[in-house]
Design a protein around this motif. Structure first.
Motif, PDB file in Angstrom:
ATOM      1  N   ASP A  75      22.688 -25.667 -18.594  1.00 32.01           N
ATOM      2  CA  ASP A  75      21.851 -25.682 -17.340  1.00 32.01           C
ATOM      3  C   ASP A  75      21.127 -27.003 -17.349  1.00 32.01           C
ATOM      4  O   ASP A  75      21.068 -27.561 -16.161  1.00 32.01           O
ATOM      5  CB  ASP A  75      21.056 -24.430 -17.030  1.00 32.01           C
ATOM      6  CG  ASP A  75      21.809 -23.186 -16.922  1.00 32.01           C
ATOM      7  OD1 ASP A  75      23.123 -23.613 -16.267  1.00 32.01           O
ATOM      8  OD2 ASP A  75      21.363 -21.794 -17.059  1.00 32.01           O
ATOM      9  N   TYR A  92      21.361 -29.661 -14.244  1.00 34.98           N
ATOM     10  CA  TYR A  92      20.110 -29.729 -13.279  1.00 34.98           C
ATOM     11  C   TYR A  92      19.530 -31.123 -13.473  1.00 34.98           C
ATOM     12  O   TYR A  92      19.133 -31.619 -12.479  1.00 34.98           O
ATOM     13  CB  TYR A  92      19.153 -28.733 -13.431  1.00 34.98           C
ATOM     14  CG  TYR A  92      19.833 -27.204 -12.904  1.00 34.98           C
ATOM     15  CD1 TYR A  92      20.294 -27.328 -11.381  1.00 34.98           C
ATOM     16  CD2 TYR A  92      20.212 -26.229 -13.616  1.00 34.98           C
ATOM     17  CE1 TYR A  92      20.928 -26.079 -11.170  1.00 34.98           C
ATOM     18  CE2 TYR A  92      20.730 -25.139 -13.123  1.00 34.98           C
ATOM     19  CZ  TYR A  92      21.055 -24.944 -11.720  1.00 34.98           C
ATOM     20  OH  TYR A  92      21.828 -24.057 -11.388  1.00 34.98           O
ATOM     21  N   TRP A 142      19.284 -33.409 -10.365  1.00 35.14           N
ATOM     22  CA  TRP A 142      18.184 -34.048  -9.955  1.00 35.14           C
ATOM     23  C   TRP A 142      18.018 -35.402  -9.957  1.00 35.14           C
ATOM     24  O   TRP A 142      17.326 -36.137  -8.937  1.00 35.14           O
ATOM     25  CB  TRP A 142      16.649 -33.601 -10.611  1.00 35.14           C
ATOM     26  CG  TRP A 142      16.721 -32.113 -10.629  1.00 35.14           C
ATOM     27  CD1 TRP A 142      16.643 -31.223  -9.786  1.00 35.14           C
ATOM     28  CD2 TRP A 142      16.223 -31.129 -11.711  1.00 35.14           C
ATOM     29  NE1 TRP A 142      16.460 -30.049  -9.953  1.00 35.14           N
ATOM     30  CE2 TRP A 142      16.220 -29.787 -11.401  1.00 35.14           C
ATOM     31  CE3 TRP A 142      15.990 -31.446 -13.155  1.00 35.14           C
ATOM     32  CZ2 TRP A 142      15.779 -28.903 -12.049  1.00 35.14           C
ATOM     33  CZ3 TRP A 142      15.432 -30.224 -13.829  1.00 35.14           C
ATOM     34  CH2 TRP A 142      15.170 -29.066 -13.366  1.00 35.14           C
ATOM     35  N   GLU A 202      19.887 -36.468  -6.773  1.00 35.77           N
ATOM     36  CA  GLU A 202      18.864 -35.977  -5.609  1.00 35.77           C
ATOM     37  C   GLU A 202      17.767 -37.196  -5.344  1.00 35.77           C
ATOM     38  O   GLU A 202      17.611 -37.723  -4.240  1.00 35.77           O
ATOM     39  CB  GLU A 202      18.336 -34.754  -5.698  1.00 35.77           C
ATOM     40  CG  GLU A 202      19.005 -33.681  -5.444  1.00 35.77           C
ATOM     41  CD  GLU A 202      18.514 -32.282  -5.777  1.00 35.77           C
ATOM     42  OE1 GLU A 202      17.076 -32.289  -6.084  1.00 35.77           O
ATOM     43  OE2 GLU A 202      19.115 -31.198  -5.405  1.00 35.77           O
ATOM     44  N   ARG A 236      18.546 -25.479  -5.167  1.00 33.04           N
ATOM     45  CA  ARG A 236      18.482 -25.056  -6.434  1.00 33.04           C
ATOM     46  C   ARG A 236      18.437 -23.559  -6.621  1.00 33.04           C
ATOM     47  O   ARG A 236      19.398 -23.141  -7.619  1.00 33.04           O
ATOM     48  CB  ARG A 236      17.400 -25.716  -7.506  1.00 33.04           C
ATOM     49  CG  ARG A 236      17.430 -26.820  -7.689  1.00 33.04           C
ATOM     50  CD  ARG A 236      16.350 -27.481  -8.545  1.00 33.04           C
ATOM     51  NE  ARG A 236      15.918 -28.824  -8.261  1.00 33.04           N
ATOM     52  CZ  ARG A 236      15.049 -29.266  -7.973  1.00 33.04           C
ATOM     53  NH1 ARG A 236      13.694 -28.536  -7.848  1.00 33.04           N
ATOM     54  NH2 ARG A 236      14.717 -30.772  -7.613  1.00 33.04           N
ATOM     55  N   ARG A 267      22.179 -22.593  -5.900  1.00 29.39           N
ATOM     56  CA  ARG A 267      23.232 -22.803  -7.024  1.00 29.39           C
ATOM     57  C   ARG A 267      22.866 -21.849  -8.200  1.00 29.39           C
ATOM     58  O   ARG A 267      23.853 -21.506  -8.768  1.00 29.39           O
ATOM     59  CB  ARG A 267      22.599 -24.019  -7.618  1.00 29.39           C
ATOM     60  CG  ARG A 267      23.264 -25.545  -6.966  1.00 29.39           C
ATOM     61  CD  ARG A 267      23.328 -26.820  -7.350  1.00 29.39           C
ATOM     62  NE  ARG A 267      22.025 -27.177  -7.832  1.00 29.39           N
ATOM     63  CZ  ARG A 267      21.093 -27.990  -7.228  1.00 29.39           C
ATOM     64  NH1 ARG A 267      21.798 -28.537  -6.073  1.00 29.39           N
ATOM     65  NH2 ARG A 267      20.082 -28.364  -7.651  1.00 29.39           N
TER      66      ARG A 267
END
Length: 110
Positions: free
Chosen positions: A11, A15, A19, A22, A71, A74
């Motif tokens: 994870d 992520y 991130w 993003e 998030r 998800r």
């Protein structure tokens, strides 16, 4: 490595990558600029960019494309989190007592 550690590591890598993506496509815009050029910024959001709206330099809102999962969504899809099964419970009635709180705690410890 324990299974839970492996899931956390998976994870974390996932992520961290999301991130970073993003941040690469994020834009910041003030309220006045957004209001004056709303059509331009909506086109940016439609193209996949994330827009952070600021008021005097403080972030106050975020605009993201509708098809992009946040998030929380998800995590729900990966079944890492679930909605609460019960509603919020009310707080218990306060305990009224005589004396100082410290004395009450000392009495409870004996």
């Amino acid at each position: 490595m324990q299974p839970s550690e492996a899931l956390w590591d998976e994870d974390y890598r996932y992520y961290t990558r999301i991130w970073a993506q993003e941040e690469a496509v994020a834009m910041e815009v003030g309220i006045r600029e957004l209001r004056d050029n709303l059509d331009r910024y909506l086109a940016e959001v439609r193209s996949g960019r994330m827009l952070t709206v600021t008021d005097h330099g403080q972030a106050i809102a975020r605009m993201v494309p509708v098809d992009r999962l946040i998030r929380l969504e998800r995590l729900r899809r990966k079944v890492r989190i679930q909605p609460a099964r019960t509603g919020k419970q009310s707080a218990p009635e306060p305990i009224h007592g005589n004396g100082i709180v410290g004395e009450f705690i000392d009495a409870q410890r004996r």
